[in-house]
Design a protein around this motif. Structure first.
Motif, mmCIF file in Angstrom:
data_model
loop_
_atom_site.group_PDB
_atom_site.id
_atom_site.type_symbol
_atom_site.label_atom_id
_atom_site.label_comp_id
_atom_site.label_asym_id
_atom_site.label_seq_id
_atom_site.Cartn_x
_atom_site.Cartn_y
_atom_site.Cartn_z
ATOM 1 N N GLY A 177 80.692 12.180 -50.515
ATOM 2 C CA GLY A 177 80.851 11.765 -51.907
ATOM 3 C C GLY A 177 81.211 10.300 -52.036
ATOM 4 N N MET A 178 82.130 9.819 -51.195
ATOM 5 C CA MET A 178 82.521 8.408 -51.245
ATOM 6 C C MET A 178 81.327 7.503 -50.920
ATOM 7 S SD MET A 178 85.669 8.549 -52.137
ATOM 8 C CE MET A 178 85.301 10.098 -52.990
ATOM 9 N N LEU A 179 80.603 7.846 -49.868
ATOM 10 C CA LEU A 179 79.451 7.039 -49.471
ATOM 11 C C LEU A 179 78.400 7.002 -50.567
ATOM 12 C CD1 LEU A 179 77.830 5.457 -47.354
ATOM 13 C CD2 LEU A 179 77.021 7.651 -46.450
ATOM 14 N N THR A 180 78.094 8.166 -51.155
ATOM 15 C CA THR A 180 77.073 8.232 -52.204
ATOM 16 C C THR A 180 77.461 7.385 -53.404
ATOM 17 O OG1 THR A 180 76.502 10.486 -51.499
ATOM 18 C CG2 THR A 180 75.742 9.790 -53.661
ATOM 19 N N CYS A 181 78.732 7.431 -53.771
ATOM 20 C CA CYS A 181 79.205 6.655 -54.926
ATOM 21 C C CYS A 181 79.044 5.156 -54.688
ATOM 22 C CB CYS A 181 80.664 6.978 -55.193
ATOM 23 S SG CYS A 181 80.955 7.769 -56.771
ATOM 24 N N PHE A 182 79.487 4.681 -53.536
ATOM 25 C CA PHE A 182 79.410 3.250 -53.239
ATOM 26 C C PHE A 182 77.956 2.789 -53.126
ATOM 27 C CE2 PHE A 182 83.869 3.725 -51.739
ATOM 28 C CZ PHE A 182 84.415 2.694 -52.483
ATOM 29 N N LYS A 227 76.692 15.970 -60.151
ATOM 30 C CA LYS A 227 76.106 16.567 -58.957
ATOM 31 C C LYS A 227 77.096 16.723 -57.806
ATOM 32 C CE LYS A 227 71.139 16.204 -58.299
ATOM 33 N NZ LYS A 227 70.050 15.568 -57.520
ATOM 34 N N ILE A 228 77.977 15.741 -57.641
ATOM 35 C CA ILE A 228 78.804 15.732 -56.426
ATOM 36 C C ILE A 228 80.270 16.064 -56.690
ATOM 37 C CG2 ILE A 228 77.287 14.067 -55.313
ATOM 38 C CD1 ILE A 228 79.290 11.891 -55.899
ATOM 39 N N GLN A 229 80.653 16.315 -57.946
ATOM 40 C CA GLN A 229 82.026 16.709 -58.219
ATOM 41 C C GLN A 229 82.290 18.130 -57.746
ATOM 42 O OE1 GLN A 229 82.566 16.072 -62.412
ATOM 43 N NE2 GLN A 229 83.511 14.076 -62.141
ATOM 44 N N CYS A 230 83.568 18.457 -57.567
ATOM 45 C CA CYS A 230 83.991 19.809 -57.210
ATOM 46 C C CYS A 230 84.857 20.377 -58.334
ATOM 47 C CB CYS A 230 84.789 19.798 -55.904
ATOM 48 S SG CYS A 230 83.843 19.297 -54.452
ATOM 49 N N LEU A 238 86.347 9.772 -57.594
ATOM 50 C CA LEU A 238 84.950 9.402 -57.827
ATOM 51 C C LEU A 238 84.809 8.634 -59.152
ATOM 52 C CD1 LEU A 238 83.076 12.683 -56.789
ATOM 53 C CD2 LEU A 238 83.201 10.547 -55.498
ATOM 54 N N LYS A 239 85.484 9.117 -60.183
ATOM 55 C CA LYS A 239 85.416 8.451 -61.486
ATOM 56 C C LYS A 239 86.018 7.052 -61.421
ATOM 57 C CE LYS A 239 85.738 12.789 -64.073
ATOM 58 N NZ LYS A 239 86.603 13.617 -64.969
ATOM 59 N N ARG A 240 87.125 6.916 -60.693
ATOM 60 C CA ARG A 240 87.769 5.607 -60.569
ATOM 61 C C ARG A 240 86.853 4.616 -59.845
ATOM 62 N NH1 ARG A 240 93.534 5.458 -60.303
ATOM 63 N NH2 ARG A 240 93.275 3.387 -59.419
ATOM 64 N N ILE A 241 86.176 5.070 -58.802
ATOM 65 C CA ILE A 241 85.273 4.195 -58.058
ATOM 66 C C ILE A 241 84.146 3.702 -58.964
ATOM 67 C CG2 ILE A 241 83.568 4.130 -56.197
ATOM 68 C CD1 ILE A 241 85.347 6.049 -54.643
ATOM 69 N N CYS A 242 83.555 4.610 -59.723
ATOM 70 C CA CYS A 242 82.447 4.243 -60.611
ATOM 71 C C CYS A 242 82.919 3.338 -61.740
ATOM 72 C CB CYS A 242 81.789 5.498 -61.168
ATOM 73 S SG CYS A 242 80.910 6.478 -59.934
ATOM 74 N N ARG A 243 84.098 3.634 -62.286
ATOM 75 C CA ARG A 243 84.618 2.808 -63.373
ATOM 76 C C ARG A 243 84.943 1.402 -62.896
ATOM 77 N NH1 ARG A 243 88.380 5.978 -64.915
ATOM 78 N NH2 ARG A 243 90.186 4.977 -63.966
ATOM 79 N N ASP A 244 85.570 1.302 -61.736
ATOM 80 C CA ASP A 244 85.907 -0.013 -61.198
ATOM 81 C C ASP A 244 84.659 -0.780 -60.780
ATOM 82 O OD1 ASP A 244 88.474 0.756 -61.619
ATOM 83 O OD2 ASP A 244 88.984 1.058 -59.509
ATOM 84 N N GLY A 245 83.574 -0.056 -60.459
ATOM 85 C CA GLY A 245 82.319 -0.702 -60.098
ATOM 86 C C GLY A 245 81.547 -1.233 -61.284
ATOM 87 N N GLU A 246 82.067 -0.987 -62.505
ATOM 88 C CA GLU A 246 81.487 -1.517 -63.748
ATOM 89 C C GLU A 246 80.061 -1.040 -63.974
ATOM 90 O OE1 GLU A 246 81.927 -5.721 -63.653
ATOM 91 O OE2 GLU A 246 84.109 -5.671 -63.816
ATOM 92 N N HIS A 295 80.240 -0.096 -46.826
ATOM 93 C CA HIS A 295 79.729 1.179 -46.298
ATOM 94 C C HIS A 295 78.709 0.993 -45.180
ATOM 95 C CE1 HIS A 295 75.877 0.683 -48.402
ATOM 96 N NE2 HIS A 295 76.567 0.297 -49.455
ATOM 97 N N SER A 296 78.119 -0.195 -45.076
ATOM 98 C CA SER A 296 77.163 -0.444 -43.988
ATOM 99 C C SER A 296 77.867 -0.576 -42.632
ATOM 100 C CB SER A 296 76.351 -1.713 -44.273
ATOM 101 O OG SER A 296 77.211 -2.841 -44.382
#
Length: 293
Positions: A186-191, A169-172, A149-157, A112-113
């Protein structure tokens, strides 16, 4: 004899002249064939596709470029809206999962940087998820966005209890249409949160007692207070990546001073677990995130 010699020379020269004349059509035919092949590749989109693939290699700079390209072309399959018609029941769920997988793959191509590359990949992921069928309008709904969003967080352990407040907060809502700018934020905040939690975990390792696998609560709270102060100082930016930078600016001197003050207080203390420390650190970050309107 002279006439015989002249006739012989004519017979030798004639084939050569004939060969030279016949070579011109052959050369022009080869050039025309090459030009028609280039036109064909351009018309069917192969030239542009190869150019895009090479740009992705330059952005990601993978250790194994050939394997990267193979995976890249494999994940190109569902980018086109024309493929959306295959999503009629019972194949809809499978198609949705395939799209989510391809969107995740594109999102992870650049950190993301790397703002330009990351934003480009976000747009590709959005396009992939927005592909529609013949009877549906293109667009991304809240259900698909929240699932990603859930998949990103789950895969991020990251622990579920740590990321749950952010997702809230960021779900729709499932029926809501998600525009590209909301999707990108949303993607940026999650990562960024996942990286923030990873750095908080590394910080906790410095605080914990190896024998007990816990940290002194006074020391842990002092470090969290120092982290909160660093985040408060960057409130004006209100950008998730800036909060990550603020946390990175915690130097050894400021942390050592906070830990020293906590130990000098000599108040009774109880242990602080890793899960509690991560949850409190993530809460400091999530408090700065603006909810989706």
């Amino acid at each position: 004899m002279k006439m015989a010699a002249v006739e012989k020379r004519r017979q030798v020269v004639a084939p050569a002249a004939s060969f030279a004349d016949s070579s011109r059509p052959a050369v022009s035919r080869a050039a025309a064939t090459a030009e028609s092949e280039e036109d064909f590749l351009r018309q069917v989109g192969v030239t542009e596709m190869l150019r895009a693939a090479l740009l992705k290699v330059l952005e990601a700079r993978p250790e194994e470029p050939i394997a990267f390209l193979a995976h890249y072309f494999e994940n190109m399959g569902l980018r086109s809206p024309a493929n959306g018609g295959a999503g009629e029941p019972p194949g809809q769920l499978l198609l949705q999962q395939q799209r989510l997988g391809r969107a995740l793959w594109h999102l992870r191509l650049a950190h993301h940087s790397q703002r330009t590359a990351f934003n480009n990949n976000v747009s590709v992921a959005y396009e992939c998820l927005s592909a529609s069928g013949r009877k549906k309008k293109p667009g991304l709904d809240g259900r698909t966005y929240s699932e990603l969003l859930k998949r990103i967080c789950r895969d991020g352990e990251a622990p579920e209890e740590v990321v749950a407040p952010l997702l809230h907060k960021i779900q729709c809502r499932d029926h809501e249409a998600v525009p590209l700018d909301v999707f990108r934020a949303g993607m940026l905040t999650c990562f960024v949160l996942l990286e923030f939690v990873a750095r908080a975990g590394a910080l906790y390792q410095l605080l914990e007692d190896p024998a007990l696998a816990v940290a002194d609560r006074r020391v842990g709270q002092a470090v969290l207070d120092t982290l909160e102060g660093a985040l408060q100082a960057s409130d004006a930016a209100a950008v998730p990546a800036r909060f990550l930078e603020a946390g990175s600016r915690l130097g050894p001197d400021s942390l050592a001073l906070a830990m020293d003050r906590a130990l000098v207080a000599r108040r009774p203390s109880s242990p602080m677990t890793r899960e509690e420390f991560l949850e409190k650190a993530a809460a400091l970050f999530i408090a700065k995130v603006k909810p989706v309107a």
